[in-house]
Scaffold this active site. Structure first.
Site, PDB file in Angstrom:
ATOM      1  N   HIS A  82       1.273  -0.967   0.106  1.00  0.00           N
ATOM      2  CA  HIS A  82       0.225  -0.251  -0.357  1.00  0.00           C
ATOM      3  C   HIS A  82       0.643   0.978  -0.171  1.00  0.00           C
ATOM      4  CE1 HIS A  82      -4.447  -1.216   0.920  1.00  0.00           C
ATOM      5  NE2 HIS A  82      -3.415  -2.641   0.961  1.00  0.00           N
TER       6      HIS A  82
ATOM      7  N   CYS B 235      -8.381  -1.202   2.859  1.00  0.00           N
ATOM      8  CA  CYS B 235      -8.822  -2.232   3.188  1.00  0.00           C
ATOM      9  C   CYS B 235      -9.786  -1.344   4.463  1.00  0.00           C
ATOM     10  CB  CYS B 235      -8.273  -3.086   4.915  1.00  0.00           C
ATOM     11  SG  CYS B 235      -9.185  -4.140   5.870  1.00  0.00           S
TER      12      CYS B 235
ATOM     13  N   ASN C 185      -3.147   0.932  -2.663  1.00  0.00           N
ATOM     14  CA  ASN C 185      -2.121   0.323  -3.354  1.00  0.00           C
ATOM     15  C   ASN C 185      -1.514   0.845  -3.964  1.00  0.00           C
ATOM     16  OD1 ASN C 185      -3.477  -3.158  -2.454  1.00  0.00           O
ATOM     17  ND2 ASN C 185      -5.436  -1.585  -2.512  1.00  0.00           N
TER      18      ASN C 185
END
Length: 303
Positions: free
Chosen positions: A206, A237, A246
């Site tokens: 990430h 998330c 990401n």
């Protein structure tokens, strides 16, 4: 010859937090665009409870829809035995088992302790092997946790070693909140390789703090050859406060190709996939290369 493998996780990790429903057809179109660019391994879906992650409620329908795409090696995230039961209806799938390096994140993300999660993994790994399915053991928050802060390397290494012994085909090390720095990444992966032996190891990246590319390079110099990213840098998330998207697949492809490391990816077609992914996202994507002069970008890659 391809020298690194890039697993694009945009259909799953990239879209899972989107508040507006992304249709099954749109997800399938994104996957088609990724395979047209040369990316074969794609994390397409997750078999999670639809009330917890509504965006992933169409996992079965999506996998049915992309079944005719012979260029894809699909991967699906599974958090428990129920998820495995659903995924096992698709024996061509590679499974990605969700684990955690901290108790609090394990509880928030998976609703169980680390030990319970691992007991369940051992059972699922045996069943997966009997069906000829490969399974990755992915360790979330390996570099830092949004609830507990610092994560001891020994905990990550212990889980990785136990997972190999339990039959994992790959060990995934995840920087879930984008907190890692290159020195820590390089050091941890060298230690991971010491305990995993010949088992494949991947890095899920990430880019929360803009260090994604630096961390990817640090992992590469430590020996990592499998990377998990998402086109356009979308995602995050839902159970990790403060996390962002990401690392953008196109940014990593640019880095490696400029270094002379072959990815097997057509970046022009990858830009098309990244543009489409960005159109599905409600957030400002983190990717950088996509916004530059693409003619100049291609020239740079050939210099």
């Amino acid at each position: 010859m391809t020298q690194v493998t890039i697993i694009d996780v945009s259909p799953r990790d990239g879209l899972q937090i989107e508040p507006k429903k992304v249709s099954t057809e749109e997800k399938a179109k994104l996957i088609d665009k990724l395979t047209e660019a040369g990316i074969k391994k794609i994390e397409a879906a997750s078999f999670v409870h639809p009330k917890k992650v509504p965006q992933m409620a169409d996992a079965e329908a999506l996998l049915e829809q992309i079944h005719s795409n012979k260029n894809i090696q699909p991967i699906a995230l599974i958090p428990n035995q129920r998820g495995f039961m659903r995924a096992s209806e698709f024996p061509h799938l590679e499974l990605n088992w969700a684990a955690s390096a901290t108790e609090t994140f394990s509880d928030k993300n998976l609703g169980m302790t680390i030990d319970k999660n691992f007991e369940m993994f051992m059972e699922v790994a045996k069943e997966a092997k009997s069906k000829g399915m490969e399974i990755c053991f992915s360790i979330a928050v390996s570099f830092g946790c949004p609830y507990e802060g610092h994560v001891e390397e020994e905990k990550v290494l212990e889980l990785a070693e136990k997972a190999v012994q339990a039959g994992a085909d790959r060990i995934g090390i995840a920087d879930t909140i984008g907190i890692a720095t290159p020195d820590v990444v390089n050091r941890l992966f060298k230690k991971v390789f010491d305990v995993t032996g010949d088992t494949n190891v991947s890095f899920h990246i990430h880019d929360t703090r803009g260090l994604g590319l630096a961390n990817a390079y640090a992992a590469y110099t430590a020996g990592v050859r499998i990377f998990e990213t998402a086109v356009s840098g979308i995602g995050g998330c839902p159970f990790a406060p403060g996390s962002a998207g990401n690392l953008a697949t196109e940014d990593l492809v640019y880095l490696f190709e400029r270094m002379g490391v072959k990815t097997g990816v057509d970046i022009n077609k990858l830009f098309e996939a990244a543009d489409f992914a960005a159109s599905l996202s409600s957030k400002t994507p983190l990717g950088r290369i996509r916004h530059l002069d693409r003619t100049r970008t291609m020239k740079e890659m050939m210099e």
